[in-house]
Design a protein around this motif. Structure first.
Motif, PDB file in Angstrom:
ATOM      1  N   GLY A 249       0.755  -1.186  -0.063  1.00  0.00           N
ATOM      2  CA  GLY A 249       0.010  -0.052   0.063  1.00  0.00           C
ATOM      3  C   GLY A 249       0.978   1.148   0.010  1.00  0.00           C
ATOM      4  O   GLY A 249       2.067   1.401   0.228  1.00  0.00           O
ATOM      5  N   CYS A 250       0.131   2.524  -0.167  1.00  0.00           N
ATOM      6  CA  CYS A 250       0.909   3.651   0.106  1.00  0.00           C
ATOM      7  C   CYS A 250       0.200   4.648   0.982  1.00  0.00           C
ATOM      8  O   CYS A 250      -0.822   4.125   1.542  1.00  0.00           O
ATOM      9  N   ASP A 251       0.607   5.739   1.125  1.00  0.00           N
ATOM     10  CA  ASP A 251      -0.114   6.671   2.054  1.00  0.00           C
ATOM     11  C   ASP A 251      -1.438   7.009   1.692  1.00  0.00           C
ATOM     12  O   ASP A 251      -2.272   7.604   2.352  1.00  0.00           O
ATOM     13  N   MET A 256      -3.392  -1.640  -2.887  1.00  0.00           N
ATOM     14  CA  MET A 256      -1.869  -2.121  -2.641  1.00  0.00           C
ATOM     15  C   MET A 256      -1.307  -2.230  -4.073  1.00  0.00           C
ATOM     16  O   MET A 256      -1.990  -2.979  -5.062  1.00  0.00           O
ATOM     17  N   HIS A 257      -0.106  -1.283  -4.397  1.00  0.00           N
ATOM     18  CA  HIS A 257       0.471  -1.565  -5.561  1.00  0.00           C
ATOM     19  C   HIS A 257       1.143  -2.517  -5.851  1.00  0.00           C
ATOM     20  O   HIS A 257       1.913  -2.995  -5.019  1.00  0.00           O
ATOM     21  N   ILE A 258       0.814  -3.043  -7.055  1.00  0.00           N
ATOM     22  CA  ILE A 258       1.675  -4.202  -7.152  1.00  0.00           C
ATOM     23  C   ILE A 258       2.983  -4.199  -7.530  1.00  0.00           C
ATOM     24  O   ILE A 258       3.632  -3.104  -8.062  1.00  0.00           O
ATOM     25  N   PRO A 309      -5.824   6.272 -11.517  1.00  0.00           N
ATOM     26  CA  PRO A 309      -4.690   6.878 -11.186  1.00  0.00           C
ATOM     27  C   PRO A 309      -4.591   6.955  -9.544  1.00  0.00           C
ATOM     28  O   PRO A 309      -5.647   7.388  -8.747  1.00  0.00           O
ATOM     29  N   CYS A 310      -3.320   6.966  -8.959  1.00  0.00           N
ATOM     30  CA  CYS A 310      -3.366   6.947  -7.173  1.00  0.00           C
ATOM     31  C   CYS A 310      -2.618   8.330  -7.139  1.00  0.00           C
ATOM     32  O   CYS A 310      -1.520   8.865  -7.789  1.00  0.00           O
ATOM     33  N   GLY A 311      -3.060   9.063  -6.076  1.00  0.00           N
ATOM     34  CA  GLY A 311      -2.314  10.226  -5.658  1.00  0.00           C
ATOM     35  C   GLY A 311      -0.971  10.252  -5.240  1.00  0.00           C
ATOM     36  O   GLY A 311      -0.287  11.158  -5.205  1.00  0.00           O
ATOM     37  N   CYS A 312      -0.385   9.085  -5.092  1.00  0.00           N
ATOM     38  CA  CYS A 312       0.996   8.999  -4.558  1.00  0.00           C
ATOM     39  C   CYS A 312       1.997   9.095  -5.811  1.00  0.00           C
ATOM     40  O   CYS A 312       3.125   9.206  -5.531  1.00  0.00           O
ATOM     41  N   GLY A 313       1.413   9.185  -7.010  1.00  0.00           N
ATOM     42  CA  GLY A 313       2.566   9.275  -8.220  1.00  0.00           C
ATOM     43  C   GLY A 313       2.826   7.969  -9.083  1.00  0.00           C
ATOM     44  O   GLY A 313       3.504   8.117  -9.815  1.00  0.00           O
ATOM     45  N   ARG A 314       2.456   6.843  -8.239  1.00  0.00           N
ATOM     46  CA  ARG A 314       2.704   5.616  -8.830  1.00  0.00           C
ATOM     47  C   ARG A 314       1.665   5.286  -9.752  1.00  0.00           C
ATOM     48  O   ARG A 314       0.539   5.373  -9.527  1.00  0.00           O
ATOM     49  N   THR A 315       2.260   4.747 -10.807  1.00  0.00           N
ATOM     50  CA  THR A 315       1.290   4.272 -11.963  1.00  0.00           C
ATOM     51  C   THR A 315       0.866   2.830 -11.987  1.00  0.00           C
ATOM     52  O   THR A 315       0.175   2.358 -12.911  1.00  0.00           O
TER      53      THR A 315
HETATM   54 ZN   LIG Z   1      -0.738   4.795  -4.244  1.00  0.00          ZN
END
Ligand SMILES: [Zn+2]
Length: 440
Positions: A249-251, A256-258, A309-315
């Motif tokens: 996961g991210c903040d 959860m990002h793979i 899209p996720c706010g943390c910047g990961r795609t």
């Molecule tokens: Zn994220």
């Protein structure tokens, strides 16, 4: 395996456009498949039996041509060819550690361990003390996570499980910043500290927790954050002893990002067909692991991709939480129904003593019948002379049916076709709650 110098780092992979990332991932996938076919006899045998050559697998879609290997397969393979069932791709004497996980299944220490910390630098955790409460004995969790934390610069207290008194004392003495383990164990530690008269928020220095390993940890996470000001890192993480970290996961706590260090597929556990975003299925993992290259390992866990899209910047695509185990769930009209879900529905109706959900397939359409047995005091009086108390209690069956129908749809996202009341004693105590009678 030869390494290309220009290979992007994990945190770069996690942030690039998905088309571009897929190109890199498929390149690494082709490498690990060619390597595994050459070095791991079990991989070669599975490919040959399926009539597939490594060169046939060019894209993630092509992976579907290779049969999955399940936990049960691994147990059988390891029995037949101990200890690693033909999946070890390096000489035995080069292994640093061997673990055992339930099954039993032997796991050689993987090269990738428990991941890379999402590309965080080696100084990320500098100056912070972390208590790692995963078990250090036999299973890979404790040492694997230990290694990951140290690579991120943290100072680790290798606590392992149990011994709550000592956990409380060390957490306070060393002014521990971070906790790693299950949410329920952190709760036990906090309760113990409070029982000893401490004000946890004031007397302790715990700033964050990386808690995972349990389904339904959200209420505890919320409690840690709201009541004790403990930031719950990453929301969650999903790892298995066999393939290591699959997703973290991210903040933003929105799934959860793979990992960029494996190919992750979601497949129909019955047909093995790859499924798209938003479809529930089994998580199948092909780690880029030169020590133990399990190609298409079927985890038996159910989840689903989300691709917004996720706010943390990961795609990278994310997995939703783990929704259950594939062996217990049934897929009905495209949706999985899990006993955990049906139990949850029935638990809201105290007038029901027990139930069974029976799935059949007349005329090529899945049909679900919910069979319920009412609690004795709610049974309708069936003969004269029944006591007054019994007469006053029968439930209105139509009303109950409508309420059940609505709750069932809310929880299971799919509708049952019929509901039937059965006489008391029809369903036995140890009967399964979901019965699949479909024949294909
Ligand atoms: Zn994220």
């Amino acid at each position: 395996m030869e390494k290309k110098e220009s290979r992007p780092l994990p945190h770069e992979l996690e942030r690039m456009p998905s088309k571009e990332r897929q190109k890199h991932l498929e390149e690494r996938m082709r490498e690990i498949i060619a390597y595994a076919y050459e070095k791991a006899p079990a991989v070669r045998e599975r490919f040959d039996n399926a009539g597939v050559k490594p060169a046939d697998i060019r894209t993630i879609k092509d992976l579907g041509k290779i049969p999955m290997v399940t936990k049960d397969d691994l147990i059988a393979l390891q029995k037949a060819d101990p200890p690693f069932g033909g999946y070890l791709a390096v000489p035995m004497d080069s292994l640093e550690r061997i673990y055992q996980s339930p099954g039993p299944i032997y796991d050689p220490q993987r090269k990738r361990g428990f991941g890379t910390g999402g590309g965080m630098g080696p100084d990320f955790g500098k100056g912070q003390i972390v208590m790692n409460t995963w078990s250090y004995h036999v299973t890979p969790a404790g040492l694997g996570v230990d290694q990951l934390l140290r690579s991120m610069g943290f100072t680790v207290v290798p606590m392992g499980t149990g011994n709550t008194e000592l956990q409380v004392q060390i957490m306070r003495d060393l002014k521990v910043h971070g906790f790693v383990g299950t949410p329920s164990f952190l709760k036990i530690i906090i309760d113990k500290a409070e029982e000893k008269g401490y004000n946890f928020k004031k007397d302790f220095n715990l700033k964050w927790a990386m808690v995972s390993g349990e389904m339904g940890g959200e209420p505890l996470r919320k409690l840690f954050q709201d009541k004790y000001g403990i930031f719950c890192m990453g929301g969650d993480a999903y790892a298995t002893a066999d393939v290591g970290t699959v997703a973290t996961g991210c903040d933003k706590q929105s799934g959860m990002h793979i990992t960029a260090d494996a190919i992750v597929e979601i497949v129909d556990p019955v047909t093995g067909e790859q499924l798209g975003t938003g479809e529930e299925g089994e998580v199948v993992v092909t780690p880029f692991d030169e020590v133990y290259p399990l190609i298409r390992f079927g985890t038996g866990d159910l989840s689903m991709f989300v691709d917004e899209p996720c706010g943390c910047g990961r795609t990278t695509p994310r997995l939703t939480k783990i929704l259950g185990r594939s062996g217990e769930a049934v897929r009905v009209r495209g949706m999985f129904v899990h006993p955990k879900q049906t139990d949850e529905v029935i638990a809201r109706f105290p007038e029901i003593r027990c139930y069974q959900l029976v799935v059949t397939r007349p005329q090529h359409r899945d049909e679900m019948v919910l069979i319920v047995e009412l609690a004795d005091k709610h049974l309708e009086p069936i003969r004269l002379g029944t006591s007054k108390a019994e007469i006053s209690l029968p439930v209105e069956r139509e009303k109950l049916k409508n309420a059940l129908d609505k709750t069932f749809r809310d929880v299971c996202k799919v509708k049952f076709d019929r509901m039937e009341f059965v006489y008391s004693g029809y369903i036995r105590e140890d009967d399964k709650h979901i019965i699949d009678r479909r024949k294909y």
